[in-house]
Each structure stands twice: as structure tokens, then as C-alpha cells.
Motif scaffolding. Structure first.
Motif, PDB file in Angstrom:
ATOM      1  N   TRP A  22      50.462  33.772  32.309  1.00 27.27           N
ATOM      2  CA  TRP A  22      51.332  34.096  33.446  1.00 27.27           C
ATOM      3  C   TRP A  22      50.943  35.445  34.047  1.00 27.27           C
ATOM      4  CZ3 TRP A  22      54.757  38.137  34.405  1.00 27.27           C
ATOM      5  CH2 TRP A  22      55.605  37.964  35.495  1.00 27.27           C
ATOM      6  N   TYR A  23      50.696  36.439  33.210  1.00 30.57           N
ATOM      7  CA  TYR A  23      50.327  37.766  33.724  1.00 30.57           C
ATOM      8  C   TYR A  23      49.022  37.711  34.523  1.00 30.57           C
ATOM      9  CZ  TYR A  23      53.908  40.345  31.099  1.00 30.57           C
ATOM     10  OH  TYR A  23      55.093  40.852  30.630  1.00 30.57           O
ATOM     11  N   LEU A  24      48.020  37.014  33.992  1.00 29.73           N
ATOM     12  CA  LEU A  24      46.757  36.926  34.742  1.00 29.73           C
ATOM     13  C   LEU A  24      46.933  36.111  36.018  1.00 29.73           C
ATOM     14  CD1 LEU A  24      45.682  38.014  31.952  1.00 29.73           C
ATOM     15  CD2 LEU A  24      43.528  36.957  32.619  1.00 29.73           C
ATOM     16  N   HIS A  25      47.817  35.130  35.978  1.00 36.49           N
ATOM     17  CA  HIS A  25      48.128  34.366  37.186  1.00 36.49           C
ATOM     18  C   HIS A  25      48.753  35.273  38.252  1.00 36.49           C
ATOM     19  CE1 HIS A  25      49.777  31.281  39.842  1.00 36.49           C
ATOM     20  NE2 HIS A  25      50.962  31.863  39.710  1.00 36.49           N
ATOM     21  N   LYS A  26      49.625  36.195  37.834  1.00 34.98           N
ATOM     22  CA  LYS A  26      50.247  37.093  38.805  1.00 34.98           C
ATOM     23  C   LYS A  26      49.202  37.970  39.488  1.00 34.98           C
ATOM     24  CE  LYS A  26      53.938  36.657  39.464  1.00 34.98           C
ATOM     25  NZ  LYS A  26      54.600  35.544  40.219  1.00 34.98           N
ATOM     26  N   LEU A  27      48.168  38.375  38.750  1.00 34.78           N
ATOM     27  CA  LEU A  27      47.084  39.145  39.378  1.00 34.78           C
ATOM     28  C   LEU A  27      46.349  38.297  40.407  1.00 34.78           C
ATOM     29  CD1 LEU A  27      45.535  41.162  36.409  1.00 34.78           C
ATOM     30  CD2 LEU A  27      47.077  41.979  38.206  1.00 34.78           C
ATOM     31  N   ILE A  28      46.093  37.057  40.061  1.00 35.22           N
ATOM     32  CA  ILE A  28      45.415  36.154  41.004  1.00 35.22           C
ATOM     33  C   ILE A  28      46.267  35.984  42.262  1.00 35.22           C
ATOM     34  CG2 ILE A  28      44.663  33.764  41.357  1.00 35.22           C
ATOM     35  CD1 ILE A  28      43.844  33.780  38.367  1.00 35.22           C
ATOM     36  N   GLU A  29      47.580  35.850  42.072  1.00 34.81           N
ATOM     37  CA  GLU A  29      48.495  35.742  43.214  1.00 34.81           C
ATOM     38  C   GLU A  29      48.392  36.953  44.137  1.00 34.81           C
ATOM     39  OE1 GLU A  29      52.537  33.144  42.550  1.00 34.81           O
ATOM     40  OE2 GLU A  29      52.551  35.255  41.983  1.00 34.81           O
ATOM     41  N   GLN A  30      48.122  38.127  43.539  1.00 39.07           N
ATOM     42  CA  GLN A  30      47.997  39.362  44.319  1.00 39.07           C
ATOM     43  C   GLN A  30      46.627  39.500  44.985  1.00 39.07           C
ATOM     44  OE1 GLN A  30      48.991  42.713  41.759  1.00 39.07           O
ATOM     45  NE2 GLN A  30      50.772  41.644  40.921  1.00 39.07           N
ATOM     46  N   GLY A  31      45.752  38.524  44.749  1.00 34.75           N
ATOM     47  CA  GLY A  31      44.433  38.562  45.359  1.00 34.75           C
ATOM     48  C   GLY A  31      43.333  39.074  44.449  1.00 34.75           C
ATOM     49  N   ASP A  32      43.667  39.386  43.187  1.00 37.56           N
ATOM     50  CA  ASP A  32      42.671  39.854  42.223  1.00 37.56           C
ATOM     51  C   ASP A  32      42.220  38.668  41.375  1.00 37.56           C
ATOM     52  OD1 ASP A  32      41.157  40.954  40.216  1.00 37.56           O
ATOM     53  OD2 ASP A  32      42.630  42.461  39.603  1.00 37.56           O
ATOM     54  N   ASP A  33      41.085  38.116  41.762  1.00 39.07           N
ATOM     55  CA  ASP A  33      40.555  36.927  41.095  1.00 39.07           C
ATOM     56  C   ASP A  33      39.405  37.289  40.163  1.00 39.07           C
ATOM     57  OD1 ASP A  33      40.728  34.217  40.645  1.00 39.07           O
ATOM     58  OD2 ASP A  33      39.225  33.705  42.150  1.00 39.07           O
ATOM     59  N   SER A  34      39.339  38.553  39.735  1.00 33.54           N
ATOM     60  CA  SER A  34      38.176  39.005  38.971  1.00 33.54           C
ATOM     61  C   SER A  34      38.213  38.601  37.500  1.00 33.54           C
ATOM     62  CB  SER A  34      38.039  40.527  39.086  1.00 33.54           C
ATOM     63  OG  SER A  34      39.208  41.180  38.611  1.00 33.54           O
ATOM     64  N   TRP A  35      39.401  38.187  37.013  1.00 34.70           N
ATOM     65  CA  TRP A  35      39.520  37.758  35.620  1.00 34.70           C
ATOM     66  C   TRP A  35      40.166  36.376  35.576  1.00 34.70           C
ATOM     67  CZ3 TRP A  35      38.483  40.283  30.865  1.00 34.70           C
ATOM     68  CH2 TRP A  35      37.938  41.569  30.991  1.00 34.70           C
ATOM     69  N   THR A  36      39.569  35.489  34.792  1.00 28.75           N
ATOM     70  CA  THR A  36      40.151  34.167  34.560  1.00 28.75           C
ATOM     71  C   THR A  36      40.096  33.867  33.069  1.00 28.75           C
ATOM     72  OG1 THR A  36      38.034  33.058  34.923  1.00 28.75           O
ATOM     73  CG2 THR A  36      39.467  33.325  36.833  1.00 28.75           C
ATOM     74  N   ILE A  37      40.794  32.821  32.673  1.00 25.95           N
ATOM     75  CA  ILE A  37      40.938  32.484  31.258  1.00 25.95           C
ATOM     76  C   ILE A  37      40.122  31.252  30.902  1.00 25.95           C
ATOM     77  CG2 ILE A  37      42.576  31.721  29.470  1.00 25.95           C
ATOM     78  CD1 ILE A  37      44.737  33.322  30.996  1.00 25.95           C
ATOM     79  N   ALA A  38      39.452  31.319  29.744  1.00 27.63           N
ATOM     80  CA  ALA A  38      38.870  30.148  29.097  1.00 27.63           C
ATOM     81  C   ALA A  38      39.687  29.908  27.834  1.00 27.63           C
ATOM     82  CB  ALA A  38      37.398  30.387  28.750  1.00 27.63           C
TER      83      ALA A  38
END
Length: 464
Positions: A22-38
Motif C-alpha cells: 500500500w505504501y509503495l502504491h501511494k508513491l506511484i499514485e503521487q507520480g513516483d514510479d521509480s520503485w515497484t515490487i516483485a
């Protein structure tokens, strides 16, 4: 776009998908797509879930519910790669060895670290013995396989990050892992891990019950998505991390994570107040014939046990700091009372043999050290004793799961002439108190009192 970095998470259960993802998703929502999860798993018990997630491209709906019954739905998009399980964990190894993977995180139960009460690796455990011979049953065996390949491919630094309830989790995991590598005579990997990894301590918090079929039904009704891997949790969420990442990190502070120099104040409050109280309520609720945490918490006698434990023994044992511990107690009990979560006593009651020494015994010892008899804290191991006695009699209403239990030894304890004496004298559970007559006497009085309470509550004698 910034270079892509991967956060590989080991442990595909509900908690990770409702918390870190959820936390990493919130960053993506803010436009920061530099980290994703495997996302992957060491054992094959999540194979079906991983397949369902893969079919949805890693996306799923998170349902959160407040104590007032307000439900929210979010499509989580941070899991961009689902790592298929096989007996050699080949996709975990490949992803973990890749330089783009800068954090390897994991969620395991307290028993999944295989530590003794002195916080040393318990190399006599069968799973550890198997992994020392090259199998992959534990986190240690999996990380050995993964990091050996990473070292062979150039050895870029990587952060090894706990996301669980073990006290001092980064330190204790790291000591256990290095002890494992030493026992396995992995000299080169031992040196590499020592130099090229860090293991920050963390504190994580969000109640996340196992999803039931009605979660998918509500998701479909609310969003139209026929989700085959939804997850639900309470609206409350918290994550505190020591800011000690060796290879960079997401901008987690922008999503509400607290990056600190030391997690100790949060960790001690959470483990002693929230986690220990949670287990207290689960054991008491089970003995009282209840199935869910919320209904158990609303039972006045059980709520009073939890209140007394925190108020009389825990708060005076903790160093006053920036946290308002009485307020934290009240928030915790309100969260546990949430009638919309339906967290089961079965889930929370698990792994008691690790929870007693890790979450309860430190408070017992601290009380004696300041000259206070821990009558309220003794309720917790006394409840667990009565709970285990029901297990030994085959009278629990569900299957009890405990990662470090040796069933034959526990059955023998309850077949002995004085099971309570044997239980209370167990150093693995109670450390120095195991040899203290005053503690034995306190436990005897407390168990007798709780036996009367159970009989009054259920109308049935709690047979010895």
C-alpha cells in the motif's frame, strides 16, 4: 523517468499486500514510479494465490474498514512482478540476484527466525538442520541461495528488511542469518553479507485478517472488479523504519512512513501493548467460547484483563518518551473492538510459544526488578497454559498453529504429574523466572482464578 528499482518481498500473505504494498502504491499514485515490487514465497503454501495474482498482473483490491464501519476500496498497483514458486525458488533467486533489486524484504512469524530465548540460532530445529544440508525450508536457507547467486553475479549491495513483529527484528534476524552462514561454513558469503548488506530494525502495524469469501463479494459490489485475490484490513496503518538502507530506498516518508534513528520506543510500545494484548484476548476469547477478536474484546472481563495488563504492568515498565502510552492503549483496544474486521481468535492465538518469551516475559521480569508482583501480566501465560491444556485434550475448536511447537514434547508435559510446574519452569518461555518460587506461586494462583472464570463464563468446568 527515473531508473527502475525493485523491492523484492518474500512472503505473499495478506499483511504485506495490505501494508508495504500500500505504501509503495501511494508513491506511484503521487507520480513516483521509480520503485515497484516483485512478490514471491519460500514455501508452496501460497502457490494458488501467486497464480491468481499473476493472472491479474499483480493488481488487486484492498478493502479497509474503520471502527465506524466506513469501507474504502483501492486498487493496489505496486506489485509489478509475481514470482512463480518452484522447489528451487528459481525466480526468487534470479530476481534477488539482479542489481535492480535494492531491497529484499520479508514477513515471517516470530517462530520463523528459529531463535532460542537468548536470541541465538536454534540449530537443533529440524528445518534449520535441513537447510544446513542444502534444502530451502526457512528464510535463512532461501536467502543463502539468493545472495550466493547475487554475490556470484557481482554482488551489488542490498538492504535486508524485516517487516514483522520480532523485537529488535533487524538485529536479531541478522545475527541469526550470520550464525546460519557460519554453521553452514559459507565463509565467503558470510563476509559479503557482513559488508554489503544492512538490516534496519522496523515496526509495522495494521490488523489484516485472512480474507474470507465475502471480501470478494463486497469488492465486486463496490467496484465491479471480479477480484480473485482481494485483501482487507483496518483503516489504521503505521510503519517506522531505521533509516539505514545501503542501496537506496523509496521516498517512503512521502507516503507517511516514519524514518528514524531508532525504532525502540515504537517497537516496545507496539510489542508489549498491542501484540501481547492481542494474544491475551485471543486465548481468553477461545477459552470463553468466542471466535473473533472483536467480540472477545467487547467481553467486559476480557477487556479488563487487557486493560489491567497494560495499565498496571506495561506502562510502568516502559521509559516515558514522546509516546502517550495510555492513549496508545485506548486506541489499540478500540481497534481490537472493530466489529467489521472479524479477525479470528485462531489467527491471533498462533505461535504462542514464541510470543510469551518475546512479548510477555520482558514485562514480567521488569515488574519483579522494580519490586512489583506482576499479577496482571501473569494472566497472559496463565491463559496460554489453559489454552495449551485444551489443545492437549483435543478440545480446541480449531487447529492451533505454532512454528516451534514439538507436539510430542508438549503432550508429554501435559501428561506429567504437575503440568503447570513443568510449564512455569520452562526457561525457553520464562528465562530467569523459571527458577523463581514466587513466580511459580503467582502462576498457580492465577491459573486457579482463571479456571473459575472460565467455568463461570461458559457454565462448563475446565477439566484438568
Amino acid at each position: 523517468m527515473a531508473a527502475q528499482s525493485v523491492w523484492m518481498h518474500i512472503g505473499a500473505g495478506s499483511f504485506h499486500r495490505a501494508h508495504q504494498a500500500w505504501y509503495l502504491h501511494k508513491l506511484i499514485e503521487q507520480g513516483d514510479d521509480s520503485w515497484t515490487i516483485a512478490l514471491g514465497n519460500v514455501r508452496d503454501d501460497a502457490r494458488d494465490l501467486l497464480e491468481r495474482l499473476a493472472a491479474q498482473n499483480g493488481e488487486y483490491m484492498l478493502e479497509t474498514v474503520s471502527p465506524q464501519g466506513d469501507r474504502r476500496y483501492e486498487k493496489i498497483t505496486s506489485v509489478r512482478k509475481v514470482l512463480k514458486w518452484d522447489s528451487e525458488i528459481s525466480e526468487l533467486v534470479k530476481q534477488g540476484a539482479s542489481e535492480e533489486t535494492r531491497v529484499i524484504a520479508f514477513t515471517v512469524t516470530e517462530g520463523g527466525y528459529y531463535l532460542t530465548p537468548e536470541h541465538e540460532l536454534d540449530s537443533e530445529q529440524a528445518d534449520i538442520q535441513a537447510d544446513l544440508k542444502g534444502e530451502i525450508r526457512t528464510l535463512y536457507g532461501a536467502l543463502t541461495r539468493i545472495l550466493k547467486q547475487r554475490m556470484a553475479e557481482g554482488g551489488a549491495p542490498v538492504t535486508l528488511l524485516n517487516c514483522d513483529n520480532l523485537r529488535h527484528n533487524g538485529e536479531r534476524f541478522r545475527h541469526g542469518f550470520l550464525s546460519f552462514l557460519k554453521a553452514k561454513e559459507e565463509t565467503a558469503l558470510y563476509a559479503w553479507v557482513s559488508r554489503q548488506t544492512t538490516s534496519p530494525n522496523t515496526m509495522v502495524d495494521r490488523i489484516t485478517p485472512r480474507p474470507t469469501a465475502d471480501v470478494a463479494e463486497r469488492v465486486k459490489a463496490a467496484t465491479g472488479m471480479a477480484d480473485r485475490a482481494p485483501v482487507m484490513g483496518e483503516s489504521f496503518i503505521q510503519w517506522v523504519i531505521e533509516d539505514d538502507f545501503i542501496a537506496g530506498r523509496p521516498a517512503l516518508e512521502k507516503a507517511g512512513v516514519e524514518l528514524v534513528d531508532s525504532v525502540l520506543p515504537w517497537e516496545e510500545a507496539k510489542i508489549r501493548i498491542l501484540n501481547a494484548t492481542h494474544s491475551c484476548i485471543a486465548w481468553a476469547g477461545t477459552l470463553a467460547g468466542l471466535s473473533y477478536i472483536d467480540e472477545s474484546t467487547r467481553e467486559p472481563a476480557i477487556r479488563q484483563m487487557a486493560w489491567d495488563y497494560v495499565s498496571q504492568d506495561v506502562i510502568p515498565s516502559l521509559t516515558p518518551g514522546t509516546l502517550d502510552l495510555a492513549q496508545y492503549r485506548d486506541v489499540v483496544l478500540a481497534r481490537f473492538s472493530n466489529p467489521y474486521i472479524k479477525d479470528t481468535n485462531q489467527r491471533v492465538a498462533a505461535d504462542g510459544l514464541s510470543k510469551i518469551p518475546g512479548m510477555v516475559t520482558p514485562t514480567l521480569i521488569a515488574c519483579y526488578a522494580r519490586g512489583h508482583e506482576p499479577r496482571a501480566s501473569a494472566v497472559l501465560p496463565a491463559l496460554f497454559f489453559l489454552f495449551l491444556r485444551r489443545w492437549a485434550q483435543g478440545q480446541l475448536p480449531y487447529e492451533y498453529q505454532d512454528g516451534v511447537m514439538q507436539p510430542a514434547l508438549m503432550a508429554a508435559l501435559f501428561a506429567s504429574p504437575d503440568p503447570l510446574k513443568a510449564f512455569t519452569a520452562n526457561e525457553a518461555l520464562f528465562g530467569e523466572l523459571a527458577h523463581q518460587p514466587s513466580f511459580h506461586a503467582l502462576m498457580k494462583r492465577t491459573v486457579a482464578r482463571l479456571e473459575e472464570w472460565v467455568e463461570e463464563t461458559t457454565g462448563q468446568p475446565l477439566t484438568a
